[in-house]
Motif scaffolding. Structure first.
Motif, PDB file in Angstrom:
ATOM      1  N   SER A  68       0.814  -1.211   0.000  1.00 30.31           N
ATOM      2  CA  SER A  68       0.000   0.000   0.000  1.00 30.31           C
ATOM      3  C   SER A  68       0.850   1.265   0.000  1.00 30.31           C
ATOM      4  CB  SER A  68      -0.936   0.007   1.207  1.00 30.31           C
ATOM      5  OG  SER A  68      -0.196  -0.046   2.419  1.00 30.31           O
ATOM      6  N   GLU A  69       1.998   1.205   0.679  1.00 31.55           N
ATOM      7  CA  GLU A  69       2.899   2.347   0.784  1.00 31.55           C
ATOM      8  C   GLU A  69       4.265   1.856   1.236  1.00 31.55           C
ATOM      9  OE1 GLU A  69       1.331   4.974   3.732  1.00 31.55           O
ATOM     10  OE2 GLU A  69       1.087   3.387   5.233  1.00 31.55           O
ATOM     11  N   ASP A  70       5.238   2.753   1.241  1.00 30.56           N
ATOM     12  CA  ASP A  70       6.572   2.381   1.700  1.00 30.56           C
ATOM     13  C   ASP A  70       6.497   1.922   3.156  1.00 30.56           C
ATOM     14  OD1 ASP A  70       7.652   3.147  -0.728  1.00 30.56           O
ATOM     15  OD2 ASP A  70       8.205   5.156  -0.030  1.00 30.56           O
ATOM     16  N   ALA A  71       7.146   0.796   3.450  1.00 30.58           N
ATOM     17  CA  ALA A  71       7.083   0.269   4.816  1.00 30.58           C
ATOM     18  C   ALA A  71       8.248  -0.677   5.072  1.00 30.58           C
ATOM     19  CB  ALA A  71       5.761  -0.459   5.055  1.00 30.58           C
ATOM     20  N   VAL A  72       8.657  -0.720   6.340  1.00 28.74           N
ATOM     21  CA  VAL A  72       9.693  -1.650   6.796  1.00 28.74           C
ATOM     22  C   VAL A  72       9.091  -2.527   7.890  1.00 28.74           C
ATOM     23  CG1 VAL A  72      11.973  -1.904   7.836  1.00 28.74           C
ATOM     24  CG2 VAL A  72      11.521   0.008   6.282  1.00 28.74           C
ATOM     25  N   TYR A  73       9.287  -3.833   7.759  1.00 30.51           N
ATOM     26  CA  TYR A  73       8.738  -4.787   8.716  1.00 30.51           C
ATOM     27  C   TYR A  73       9.864  -5.633   9.313  1.00 30.51           C
ATOM     28  CZ  TYR A  73       4.332  -3.666   6.330  1.00 30.51           C
ATOM     29  OH  TYR A  73       3.255  -3.013   5.782  1.00 30.51           O
ATOM     30  N   LEU A  74       9.618  -6.140  10.513  1.00 32.94           N
ATOM     31  CA  LEU A  74      10.621  -6.964  11.186  1.00 32.94           C
ATOM     32  C   LEU A  74       9.967  -8.144  11.879  1.00 32.94           C
ATOM     33  CD1 LEU A  74      13.518  -7.462  12.283  1.00 32.94           C
ATOM     34  CD2 LEU A  74      12.968  -5.900  14.172  1.00 32.94           C
ATOM     35  N   VAL A  75      10.583  -9.305  11.704  1.00 32.75           N
ATOM     36  CA  VAL A  75      10.215 -10.495  12.468  1.00 32.75           C
ATOM     37  C   VAL A  75      11.476 -10.926  13.223  1.00 32.75           C
ATOM     38  CG1 VAL A  75       9.335 -12.845  12.410  1.00 32.75           C
ATOM     39  CG2 VAL A  75       8.566 -11.212  10.697  1.00 32.75           C
ATOM     40  N   GLY A  76      11.485 -10.717  14.525  1.00 35.05           N
ATOM     41  CA  GLY A  76      12.664 -11.083  15.306  1.00 35.05           C
ATOM     42  C   GLY A  76      13.325  -9.886  15.952  1.00 35.05           C
ATOM     43  N   ASP A  78      15.969  -6.700  16.565  1.00 37.95           N
ATOM     44  CA  ASP A  78      16.558  -5.617  15.790  1.00 37.95           C
ATOM     45  C   ASP A  78      18.078  -5.699  15.878  1.00 37.95           C
ATOM     46  OD1 ASP A  78      16.753  -3.323  14.219  1.00 37.95           O
ATOM     47  OD2 ASP A  78      15.148  -2.300  15.294  1.00 37.95           O
ATOM     48  N   LEU A  79      18.746  -4.908  15.055  1.00 37.38           N
ATOM     49  CA  LEU A  79      20.200  -5.031  14.890  1.00 37.38           C
ATOM     50  C   LEU A  79      20.992  -4.820  16.181  1.00 37.38           C
ATOM     51  CD1 LEU A  79      20.508  -3.239  11.434  1.00 37.38           C
ATOM     52  CD2 LEU A  79      20.956  -5.657  11.902  1.00 37.38           C
ATOM     53  N   CYS A  80      20.561  -3.882  17.008  1.00 40.88           N
ATOM     54  CA  CYS A  80      21.315  -3.603  18.238  1.00 40.88           C
ATOM     55  C   CYS A  80      21.084  -4.649  19.325  1.00 40.88           C
ATOM     56  CB  CYS A  80      20.979  -2.214  18.764  1.00 40.88           C
ATOM     57  SG  CYS A  80      21.790  -0.895  17.830  1.00 40.88           S
ATOM     58  N   ASP A  81      20.117  -5.543  19.111  1.00 39.83           N
ATOM     59  CA  ASP A  81      19.829  -6.591  20.097  1.00 39.83           C
ATOM     60  C   ASP A  81      20.459  -7.929  19.732  1.00 39.83           C
ATOM     61  OD1 ASP A  81      18.191  -4.854  21.621  1.00 39.83           O
ATOM     62  OD2 ASP A  81      16.553  -5.169  20.190  1.00 39.83           O
ATOM     63  N   ILE A  82      21.088  -8.007  18.577  1.00 40.09           N
ATOM     64  CA  ILE A  82      21.707  -9.249  18.118  1.00 40.09           C
ATOM     65  C   ILE A  82      23.150  -9.307  18.622  1.00 40.09           C
ATOM     66  CG2 ILE A  82      22.410 -10.567  16.072  1.00 40.09           C
ATOM     67  CD1 ILE A  82      20.039  -9.203  14.602  1.00 40.09           C
ATOM     68  N   LYS A  83      23.548 -10.452  19.147  1.00 41.19           N
ATOM     69  CA  LYS A  83      24.877 -10.596  19.732  1.00 41.19           C
ATOM     70  C   LYS A  83      25.766 -11.581  18.978  1.00 41.19           C
ATOM     71  CE  LYS A  83      23.387  -7.894  22.975  1.00 41.19           C
ATOM     72  NZ  LYS A  83      23.752  -6.454  22.947  1.00 41.19           N
ATOM     73  N   ASN A  84      25.134 -12.519  18.255  1.00 43.26           N
ATOM     74  CA  ASN A  84      25.891 -13.585  17.596  1.00 43.26           C
ATOM     75  C   ASN A  84      25.471 -13.719  16.136  1.00 43.26           C
ATOM     76  OD1 ASN A  84      27.070 -14.525  20.190  1.00 43.26           O
ATOM     77  ND2 ASN A  84      24.944 -15.114  20.622  1.00 43.26           N
ATOM     78  N   ASP A  85      26.261 -14.492  15.384  1.00 44.17           N
ATOM     79  CA  ASP A  85      25.908 -14.808  14.003  1.00 44.17           C
ATOM     80  C   ASP A  85      24.602 -15.604  13.998  1.00 44.17           C
ATOM     81  OD1 ASP A  85      28.361 -13.695  13.571  1.00 44.17           O
ATOM     82  OD2 ASP A  85      29.333 -15.526  12.861  1.00 44.17           O
ATOM     83  N   ILE A  86      23.674 -15.230  13.134  1.00 41.45           N
ATOM     84  CA  ILE A  86      22.373 -15.896  13.077  1.00 41.45           C
ATOM     85  C   ILE A  86      21.900 -16.030  11.637  1.00 41.45           C
ATOM     86  CG2 ILE A  86      21.614 -15.104  15.372  1.00 41.45           C
ATOM     87  CD1 ILE A  86      19.993 -12.908  13.920  1.00 41.45           C
ATOM     88  N   SER A  87      20.865 -16.847  11.448  1.00 43.78           N
ATOM     89  CA  SER A  87      20.208 -16.930  10.142  1.00 43.78           C
ATOM     90  C   SER A  87      19.380 -15.669   9.930  1.00 43.78           C
ATOM     91  CB  SER A  87      19.308 -18.165  10.060  1.00 43.78           C
ATOM     92  OG  SER A  87      20.083 -19.347  10.075  1.00 43.78           O
ATOM     93  N   ASN A 153      19.809   0.328  13.114  1.00 41.13           N
ATOM     94  CA  ASN A 153      18.589  -0.464  13.270  1.00 41.13           C
ATOM     95  C   ASN A 153      17.955  -0.706  11.903  1.00 41.13           C
ATOM     96  OD1 ASN A 153      16.590   1.772  12.703  1.00 41.13           O
ATOM     97  ND2 ASN A 153      17.604   2.637  14.512  1.00 41.13           N
ATOM     98  N   PHE A 154      17.033  -1.668  11.861  1.00 45.61           N
ATOM     99  CA  PHE A 154      16.438  -2.042  10.576  1.00 45.61           C
ATOM    100  C   PHE A 154      15.541  -0.944   9.997  1.00 45.61           C
ATOM    101  CE2 PHE A 154      17.239  -6.626  11.768  1.00 45.61           C
ATOM    102  CZ  PHE A 154      18.043  -6.897  10.676  1.00 45.61           C
ATOM    103  N   ALA A 155      14.933  -0.110  10.852  1.00 50.37           N
ATOM    104  CA  ALA A 155      14.093   0.970  10.346  1.00 50.37           C
ATOM    105  C   ALA A 155      14.917   1.918   9.483  1.00 50.37           C
ATOM    106  CB  ALA A 155      13.442   1.720  11.506  1.00 50.37           C
ATOM    107  N   ALA A 156      16.103   2.281   9.959  1.00 53.52           N
ATOM    108  CA  ALA A 156      16.968   3.206   9.219  1.00 53.52           C
ATOM    109  C   ALA A 156      17.580   2.533   7.994  1.00 53.52           C
ATOM    110  CB  ALA A 156      18.066   3.731  10.137  1.00 53.52           C
ATOM    111  N   VAL A 157      17.998   1.281   8.157  1.00 49.59           N
ATOM    112  CA  VAL A 157      18.559   0.523   7.027  1.00 49.59           C
ATOM    113  C   VAL A 157      17.499   0.352   5.937  1.00 49.59           C
ATOM    114  CG1 VAL A 157      19.372  -1.759   6.308  1.00 49.59           C
ATOM    115  CG2 VAL A 157      20.346  -0.674   8.349  1.00 49.59           C
TER     116      VAL A 157
END
Length: 237
Positions: A68-76, A78-87, A153-157
């Protein structure tokens, strides 16, 4: 251009079942003119690195109900909360401008789609190094320690990537889905991403005249399954 719509619905339905959340669009993350190399010693973690899943899919539609419009979504996380290599997975759905399509022939439309697809190879985010392999259908990402310390964070990316796509005249709206949830079926995501790539490859065969004999075409099965693909092929023979 509804060839991808069925796959888009499957993907978004699956992500919605895992609690996808829409992120508020923030000021885009800083872009650089050329790719910034992030060394291993400078890396906070990798998304989809090594043996982890690194799924990437791009699909096109004209349906405002899907984008419908420009949008960013996330499942899981965010970038600053990740500590290790993940899928990881990134699903990009682009709504094309109907008026633009109406005023261009199919060959021009296809060329525009390919040019839009190539945007990802020329969008360089500081501290966020996408190592895209179209052949392997993977998109691992290396995130720098410096970027994490500055609050990436993913919103900015996502906003940065959307702006890169929106520079194309035929692009009307973009939805980007980032997936870092580990308890999700990455095999399904990978299968659907491959399906989208197959559709794109089939369009490549059609518009570049690589195969004129349907009985020998590698896309024959796909043409039989997707409404409109065979008709498109027949219309330009």
């Amino acid at each position: 251009m509804d060839l991808y719509d069925c796959e888009i619905r499957k993907l978004t339905s699956m992500l919605e079942s895992h609690g996808v959340k829409r992120l508020p669009l923030q000021k885009e993350w800083e872009m650089t003119e050329k790719e910034n190399l992030i060394l291993k010693s400078e890396t906070a973690y990798e998304l989809g690195g090594g043996s982890s899943q690194a799924v990437s899919a791009i699909a096109f539609t004209q349906d405002k109900g899907l984008v419908s419009e420009d949008a960013v979504y996330l499942v899981g996380d965010d970038l600053c909360d990740i500590k290790n290599d993940i899928s990881y997975a990134r699903i990009t759905v682009i709504r094309l401008n109907s008026e633009y399509i109406k005023n261009h022939d199919d060959n021009a439309l296809y060329a525009s789609m390919r040019a839009t697809d190539y945007v990802r190879y020329h969008a360089f985010l500081k501290g966020y190094m996408m190592r895209i392999s179209a052949v392997r259908e993977r998109e691992p990402v290396r995130v720098s320690k410096e970027a994490v310390s500055h609050g990436i964070n993913f919103a900015a990316v996502g906003h940065g990537l959307i702006n890169a796509y929106r520079k194309r005249p035929e692009v009307e709206a973009v939805s980007i889905y980032f997936v870092t949830e580990q308890d999700i079926d990455y095999i399904f995501l990978k299968s659907e991403a491959h399906r989208c790539e197959q559709i794109t490859d089939s369009l490549n065969n059609i518009f570049n005249g690589l195969t004129m004999d349907c009985s020998t075409c590698s896309s024959r099965e796909l043409c039989d399954e997707i409404d409109g693909l065979r008709q498109l092929h027949m219309s330009i023979l």
